[in-house]
Scaffold this motif. Structure first.
Motif, PDB file in Angstrom:
ATOM      1  N   PHE A 159      -3.195   9.079  -0.799  1.00  0.00           N
ATOM      2  CA  PHE A 159      -3.637   7.561  -0.850  1.00  0.00           C
ATOM      3  C   PHE A 159      -4.746   7.233   0.270  1.00  0.00           C
ATOM      4  CE2 PHE A 159      -0.692   9.513   2.572  1.00  0.00           C
ATOM      5  CZ  PHE A 159      -1.418   9.199   3.533  1.00  0.00           C
ATOM      6  N   ALA A 160      -5.346   8.204   0.685  1.00  0.00           N
ATOM      7  CA  ALA A 160      -6.534   8.094   1.262  1.00  0.00           C
ATOM      8  C   ALA A 160      -8.363   7.806   0.404  1.00  0.00           C
ATOM      9  CB  ALA A 160      -6.832   8.454   2.140  1.00  0.00           C
ATOM     10  N   ARG A 214      -8.019   5.361  -3.855  1.00  0.00           N
ATOM     11  CA  ARG A 214      -9.564   4.138  -5.089  1.00  0.00           C
ATOM     12  C   ARG A 214     -10.749   4.582  -4.850  1.00  0.00           C
ATOM     13  NH1 ARG A 214      -7.690  -0.898  -1.765  1.00  0.00           N
ATOM     14  NH2 ARG A 214      -6.048  -1.040  -3.596  1.00  0.00           N
ATOM     15  N   SER A 227       0.393   7.060  -4.535  1.00  0.00           N
ATOM     16  CA  SER A 227      -0.751   6.118  -4.577  1.00  0.00           C
ATOM     17  C   SER A 227      -1.699   6.895  -5.826  1.00  0.00           C
ATOM     18  CB  SER A 227      -1.224   6.539  -3.585  1.00  0.00           C
ATOM     19  OG  SER A 227      -0.541   5.980  -2.190  1.00  0.00           O
ATOM     20  N   ASP A 271      -0.933   5.791  -9.467  1.00  0.00           N
ATOM     21  CA  ASP A 271      -1.319   4.716 -10.082  1.00  0.00           C
ATOM     22  C   ASP A 271      -2.949   4.924 -10.064  1.00  0.00           C
ATOM     23  OD1 ASP A 271       1.388   4.141  -9.499  1.00  0.00           O
ATOM     24  OD2 ASP A 271       1.258   2.990  -7.390  1.00  0.00           O
ATOM     25  N   ARG A 284     -18.538  -1.464   7.617  1.00  0.00           N
ATOM     26  CA  ARG A 284     -18.685  -0.870   6.198  1.00  0.00           C
ATOM     27  C   ARG A 284     -16.972   0.023   6.324  1.00  0.00           C
ATOM     28  NH1 ARG A 284     -22.303  -3.080   3.257  1.00  0.00           N
ATOM     29  NH2 ARG A 284     -21.772  -2.303   1.174  1.00  0.00           N
ATOM     30  N   PHE A 337     -12.393   1.773   3.796  1.00  0.00           N
ATOM     31  CA  PHE A 337     -11.944   2.171   3.703  1.00  0.00           C
ATOM     32  C   PHE A 337     -10.619   2.688   4.302  1.00  0.00           C
ATOM     33  CE2 PHE A 337     -12.993   5.568   6.634  1.00  0.00           C
ATOM     34  CZ  PHE A 337     -13.624   5.384   7.499  1.00  0.00           C
ATOM     35  N   ASN A 373      -7.180   1.754   2.638  1.00  0.00           N
ATOM     36  CA  ASN A 373      -6.699   3.342   1.277  1.00  0.00           C
ATOM     37  C   ASN A 373      -5.676   3.478   2.513  1.00  0.00           C
ATOM     38  OD1 ASN A 373      -8.650   2.484   0.307  1.00  0.00           O
ATOM     39  ND2 ASN A 373      -9.941   4.367   0.714  1.00  0.00           N
ATOM     40  N   PHE A 374      -5.861   3.516   3.555  1.00  0.00           N
ATOM     41  CA  PHE A 374      -4.248   4.494   5.075  1.00  0.00           C
ATOM     42  C   PHE A 374      -3.572   4.072   4.296  1.00  0.00           C
ATOM     43  CE2 PHE A 374      -8.632   7.096   6.039  1.00  0.00           C
ATOM     44  CZ  PHE A 374      -8.203   8.154   6.212  1.00  0.00           C
ATOM     45  N   SER A 431      -0.911   3.249   2.153  1.00  0.00           N
ATOM     46  CA  SER A 431      -0.643   4.018   1.143  1.00  0.00           C
ATOM     47  C   SER A 431       0.477   3.511  -0.122  1.00  0.00           C
ATOM     48  CB  SER A 431      -0.044   5.580   0.397  1.00  0.00           C
ATOM     49  OG  SER A 431       1.209   5.234   1.383  1.00  0.00           O
ATOM     50  N   HIS A 432       0.237   3.523  -1.044  1.00  0.00           N
ATOM     51  CA  HIS A 432       1.109   2.152  -2.642  1.00  0.00           C
ATOM     52  C   HIS A 432       2.236   2.078  -1.962  1.00  0.00           C
ATOM     53  CE1 HIS A 432      -2.386   2.128  -5.222  1.00  0.00           C
ATOM     54  NE2 HIS A 432      -2.984   2.255  -4.359  1.00  0.00           N
ATOM     55  N   PRO A 433       3.023   3.520  -1.747  1.00  0.00           N
ATOM     56  CA  PRO A 433       4.349   3.519  -1.527  1.00  0.00           C
ATOM     57  C   PRO A 433       5.026   2.219  -0.119  1.00  0.00           C
ATOM     58  CG  PRO A 433       3.908   5.587  -2.122  1.00  0.00           C
ATOM     59  CD  PRO A 433       2.705   4.607  -2.071  1.00  0.00           C
ATOM     60  N   ILE A 441      -7.371  -7.398  -1.963  1.00  0.00           N
ATOM     61  CA  ILE A 441      -8.180  -7.241  -2.251  1.00  0.00           C
ATOM     62  C   ILE A 441      -7.081  -6.346  -3.871  1.00  0.00           C
ATOM     63  CG2 ILE A 441      -7.341  -4.694  -1.429  1.00  0.00           C
ATOM     64  CD1 ILE A 441     -11.348  -5.186  -2.004  1.00  0.00           C
ATOM     65  N   SER A 442      -6.473  -6.168  -3.305  1.00  0.00           N
ATOM     66  CA  SER A 442      -5.672  -5.669  -5.096  1.00  0.00           C
ATOM     67  C   SER A 442      -5.468  -7.334  -5.945  1.00  0.00           C
ATOM     68  CB  SER A 442      -3.904  -5.115  -4.862  1.00  0.00           C
ATOM     69  OG  SER A 442      -4.227  -4.606  -3.319  1.00  0.00           O
ATOM     70  N   GLN A 477      -9.320  -7.382  -6.836  1.00  0.00           N
ATOM     71  CA  GLN A 477      -9.415  -5.927  -8.064  1.00  0.00           C
ATOM     72  C   GLN A 477      -8.798  -6.592  -9.478  1.00  0.00           C
ATOM     73  OE1 GLN A 477      -9.391  -2.993  -5.527  1.00  0.00           O
ATOM     74  NE2 GLN A 477     -11.386  -2.550  -5.706  1.00  0.00           N
ATOM     75  N   ARG A 485     -13.971  -7.712 -15.881  1.00  0.00           N
ATOM     76  CA  ARG A 485     -14.908  -6.463 -16.208  1.00  0.00           C
ATOM     77  C   ARG A 485     -15.673  -6.929 -14.736  1.00  0.00           C
ATOM     78  NH1 ARG A 485     -16.273  -2.881 -21.315  1.00  0.00           N
ATOM     79  NH2 ARG A 485     -13.458  -3.003 -22.294  1.00  0.00           N
ATOM     80  N   ARG A 531     -16.959  -7.116 -10.458  1.00  0.00           N
ATOM     81  CA  ARG A 531     -17.263  -5.598  -9.419  1.00  0.00           C
ATOM     82  C   ARG A 531     -16.803  -6.850  -8.193  1.00  0.00           C
ATOM     83  NH1 ARG A 531     -16.153  -1.082  -9.168  1.00  0.00           N
ATOM     84  NH2 ARG A 531     -18.459  -0.949  -7.202  1.00  0.00           N
ATOM     85  N   PRO A 548     -15.992  -3.989  -1.568  1.00  0.00           N
ATOM     86  CA  PRO A 548     -14.800  -4.068  -0.615  1.00  0.00           C
ATOM     87  C   PRO A 548     -14.627  -4.550   0.730  1.00  0.00           C
ATOM     88  CG  PRO A 548     -13.816  -2.205  -2.179  1.00  0.00           C
ATOM     89  CD  PRO A 548     -15.615  -2.713  -2.198  1.00  0.00           C
ATOM     90  N   VAL A 554      10.743   1.070  -6.048  1.00  0.00           N
ATOM     91  CA  VAL A 554       9.683   1.916  -6.047  1.00  0.00           C
ATOM     92  C   VAL A 554      10.578   3.121  -5.264  1.00  0.00           C
ATOM     93  CG1 VAL A 554       9.443   0.647  -4.266  1.00  0.00           C
ATOM     94  CG2 VAL A 554       8.000   2.142  -4.788  1.00  0.00           C
TER      95      VAL A 554
END
Lengths: 584, 584
Positions: A477-478, A481, A513, A516, B125, B128, B131-132, B134-136, B288-289, B292, B299, B301, B304, B389
């Motif tokens: 997951f981390a 993306r 993740s 996906d 910045r 990121f 990202n921790f 996770s999708h689940p 952001i999901s 994106q 197409r 950009r 984030p 899920v």
């Protein structure tokens, strides 16, 4: 349960059956030497933990016997050790004042909690948790603790009162009391420090010159503290220095370890839980490192989970016999090993020696000045202080260096518990950070081989229609993306690309993740008429991909090797026109 | 700063220069449709957050304009959303009672904190970090939140009082008040739910049969809530149902968003800090999901880190204009996109539309029953509830499944903050656990190639003198000792082994602890007269090894490829006699 299974949980059954006269002789000699060394050490660590001196003796008797039954190391000597005693003092300071009955009872509770935690970790085979204490964190913690311990003992050498569990508190407290220095005490403490430093660094060459073997010289230098104790006690008694204000050990009960019961009241247990956990883990790590080092020298095996049980039992024993948290100590174990201990029975004989001391010898230390004990601690722990790890880690890896530096600073500034916790948390966070931005290498074929390497570092063959990316991290997951963006940006730069091959030799896991993200990459590439392939997917990863429907959606194929992929997709690679791509 | 650099931080400069009549038309049409949809939605989410209805309108005006200036998505519509409104209610419940002035001021503070956190993450910045999640964990959290939101709105549909931030609290509270159900309110709420469900599932086919295009049918079905609002308001007014106990929206000030100042008192900020962090991260991930997904369709950009700044500015705007925390919403953004929005200007036009509504239309909703608003929320969030899920993750990976299940259970049982935090912590712990016990494969040569594979899974060639181990994980503190034990045990089993080659194709890092372990392995093997070699060490890892003295100590060599190693050490491998070795 068969005898063999039973012997796994009671290692004494294994070595006890083969016990013979040779082992007995070795064990007895080692026990005498260790006993002599342990008497002042035990008293000193009780002082460090803020407890009466006899607690140190008690903590060295029953725990050793329990470890003898359950432990797997042949040479480990269990009892109070410097770092754990310091942590004990820090933890108990939160629940009771030194010298009170509540303080001593809380020490029993702390030992019981620590024992329960160690036993639980051992029974559930969770010894691997200790691995999350990285070597740099341990090194930093030991160094900082050494400084704190030495600092905390200075007051005894100076004959003043001072309190504090951090360097700042200690320094301020020492500074405010500096006017009250008791000069006779300082003279005794200073002489003992000077004497012990000379024993450590100057005596051994003298002994060797006098014809002593290296082993004997080593063992004799360990007797330095006993000599210092004897001499300074005699001096105090002779010159009646106690009457002139030198603090002495005083009355120590002549008794075997008493039967004690730790308090189980929530008010005591609550604040001690986290400290007990930290003490258990730190103690276990110290102990297992020593045990493994010594076992490796004789090609013996240590079972970490059984060690947890041995140490847990030892702490439980400490809780019920007037002790405080114990673990396998470095210096005492090394002496035990060097003096020829063959089996854990050496520990049992040491326990008997200390029991005799507790019964018969305590009147002799009535006049022992606390400054002497403090001086032995200071000299012992200063040998733990080692800043070289800072330099070594700085050269090797900035992340490791940050972890060391943070552990040292936080331990000194905020105490042992915060220090070691922040070291562990920081090293985990740094690891996660690294894995969240993986190294991705664009690879090409090394001419004359079937091997693929980074085009930035090696002279390799590529094809402009084929982009081969080696992802140097498990996909989870981390970083999911991150890979999505990386592939997208890279493909956008080179319109000639028709195929993308993700070389998965370093991908040890693909979680949901990341799956996906791979699907998103597959879809976005197919919108550009670029096909996505995988190569060198490992067995366990492939098993899992087959359980999802990703392989049906994949526009390209999964190749056994990157070489197969290139042969199938672009069989005539050539030297590339270099592109400015990301690399590290 | 050049214009281009400036445009990076102010994306409006980029699209603003190319703005033309075509874009204007698209944006205006989208704005009208979104405005109509947003009026009931904004009122409803204010209700969900426990705030007066006008707060929902205010939170949709200034924030949209700020996002228009700083955001990078062309279609994202910013404002109150369901999950963030629920989290807002949970957070504010800790510091003030609903309906009090303190509650509304705390909402401003929460928006300001959230804005400050988002801005800080963007400026440094740190995008990121999201990202921790996770999708689940996100999927589980959204599903559980949907259930909690629907549960929290039931009281308005039933016309009873009930409180609670967890499923248990809500259920108990609803159960105790169940005798007080207000039947007229329930009739209104129930009819609206039935109507909205029909609009979602039954209306679209009818519209398509009547000749409407797919896009038009989609947009018209989104107008369902407006129709429900109009009809139920008319009914309440016509039959004077307010006098018979139906709860209505009542007086809403006719005003543009007021200038407000969030409280900066520590007593308010303290307990809101952690909730604000969670709201920021969850809101950012949701936003952001959506951004994106929509950008990929055209197409475009999304940056984030710049999105963080856009959302941070929007929340700051909410804090100073009577709003509460906002983010980019899924349904409103999709409608905006489908309705033809070309640039962020569509958002600005929507803001104008809502400003006109706030000024002129609020008297029209005096008789709007809260049951209608609650019903629109219930229907909207139940579409978020998706337990699939659980099944998908169960099939694919037990670790992912545990993370989903834990997130759902903890969110329902202990509320949104505990739920999402425990999901994140658990997924990190599971990842660390996996990497702490790495897969190690014993590999052999695939005949006819230069490729090496697991001897347990493939028919490969090996040599009894040579043990080739592929370590499927970066070597770091958590698994360093594991490898030590693994190599030791494996070599002890086969006395014929003369060489051990660690194939490092999957080793992406070797930290200082692992370096110590490699040195220990090297030493222990050399004591058995076994040499240790490495192969396929990657560039970045090799760079680091060269900075330590390990390569001098290494008894063997470092080979470019595993094939080179085998050719040099045991050039005639054959099919192996299988050993029972560990595999997964």
């Amino acid at each position: 349960m068969s005898h063999k299974e039973l012997a796994r949980y009671l290692p004494i059954l294994k070595w006890g059956r083969r016990y013979d006269r040779g082992a007995l002789t070795g064990d007895l000699i080692a026990a005498v030497i260790v006993t002599i060394m342990l008497i002042p050490q035990s008293l000193a660590y009780a002082l460090l933990a803020g407890l009466p001196p006899e607690a140190g003796l008690y903590a060295s008797i029953a725990p050793i016997i329990l470890y003898t039954i359950f432990g797997t190391s042949r040479a480990l000597a269990v009892g109070p050790v410097a770092v754990v005693s310091l942590m004990t003092a820090a933890a108990l300071g939160e629940v009771a004042a030194q010298g009170t009955m509540g303080y001593a009872v809380a020490a029993l509770t702390l030992a019981a909690l620590s024992g329960a935690i160690l036993l639980a970790l051992g029974i559930f085979r969770l010894g691997f948790l200790a691995n999350f204490l990285s070597h740099p964190v341990i090194a930093g913690f030991i160094t900082a603790s050494g400084i704190l311990i030495a600092g905390s003992q200075l007051k005894h050498v100076l004959g003043i009162g001072a309190e504090g569990h951090t360097l700042i508190e200690l320094s301020l407290s020492l500074a405010t009391h500096l006017g009250d220095v008791h000069w006779i005490t300082l003279a005794i403490g200073g002489s003992v420090i000077a004497f012990l430093v000379w024993v450590r660094h100057g005596l051994k060459p003298v002994l060797r010159r006098l014809g002593a073997g290296a082993g004997l010289a080593d063992v004799l230098t360990k007797a330095g503290p006993v000599v210092a104790v004897a001499l300074s006690t005699a001096a105090v008694w002779q010159f009646d220095l106690a009457a002139r204000g030198v603090s002495i050990v005083g009355d120590v009960p002549q008794s075997l370890p008493p039967l004690t019961v730790p308090s189980l009241s929530p008010a005591v247990i609550g604040p001690l839980l986290v400290p007990a956990l930290l003490i258990s883990v730190i103690g276990f790590v110290e102990s297992i490192s020593v045990a493994q080092t010594l076992a490796a020298k004789k090609r013996q095996r240590i079972d970490p989970d059984q060690e947890l049980i041995g140490l847990g039992a030892a702490n439980m024993a400490a809780a019920f016999t007037g002790g405080f948290p114990v673990t396998g100590g470095f210096s005492r174990s090394v002496v035990n090993f060097d003096a020829g201990a063959e089996t854990p029975a050496a520990g049992a004989f040491t326990a008997m020696g200390l029991a005799i001391a507790a019964l018969a010898l305590t009147p002799l230390i009535y006049f022992l000045p606390t400054a002497t004990l403090a001086a032995t601690i200071i000299v012992a722990v200063l040998s733990l202080v080692d800043f070289k790890v800072l330099r070594r880690s700085w050269n090797y890896s900035r992340a490791d260096c940050m972890a060391v530096a943070t552990t040292i600073l936080m331990t000194l500034a905020l105490g042992v518990e915060v220090g070691v916790s922040s070291g562990v948390v920081l090293s985990v966070l740094l690891y996660l950070y690294t894995t969240s931005r993986p190294h991705v290498a664009e690879v090409g074929l090394v001419p004359g081989t079937q091997h693929f390497r980074n085009i930035e570092r090696h002279d390799v063959l590529t094809d402009p229609r084929l982009l081969s990316l080696r992802v140097d991290e498990s996909l989870y997951f981390a970083n999911a993306r991150f890979l999505e963006d990386y592939v997208h940006d890279r493909v956008a730069k080179s319109p000639s690309i028709e195929h993308v091959v993700l070389m998965c030799s370093a991908v040890n896991e693909i979680d949901l993740s990341a799956l996906d993200s791979l699907e998103a990459i597959n879809t976005r590439l197919s919108e550009r008429d670029v096909t996505l392939h995988l190569s060198e997917v490992k067995g366990p990863v492939m098993d899992r991909l087959k359980r999802a429907d990703f392989l049906e959606k994949l526009t390209g194929q999964v190749f056994m090797s990157q070489y197969d992929a290139v042969m199938a997709l672009a069989p005539t690679p050539s030297r590339p026109v270099r592109l400015a791509t990301q690399s590290r």
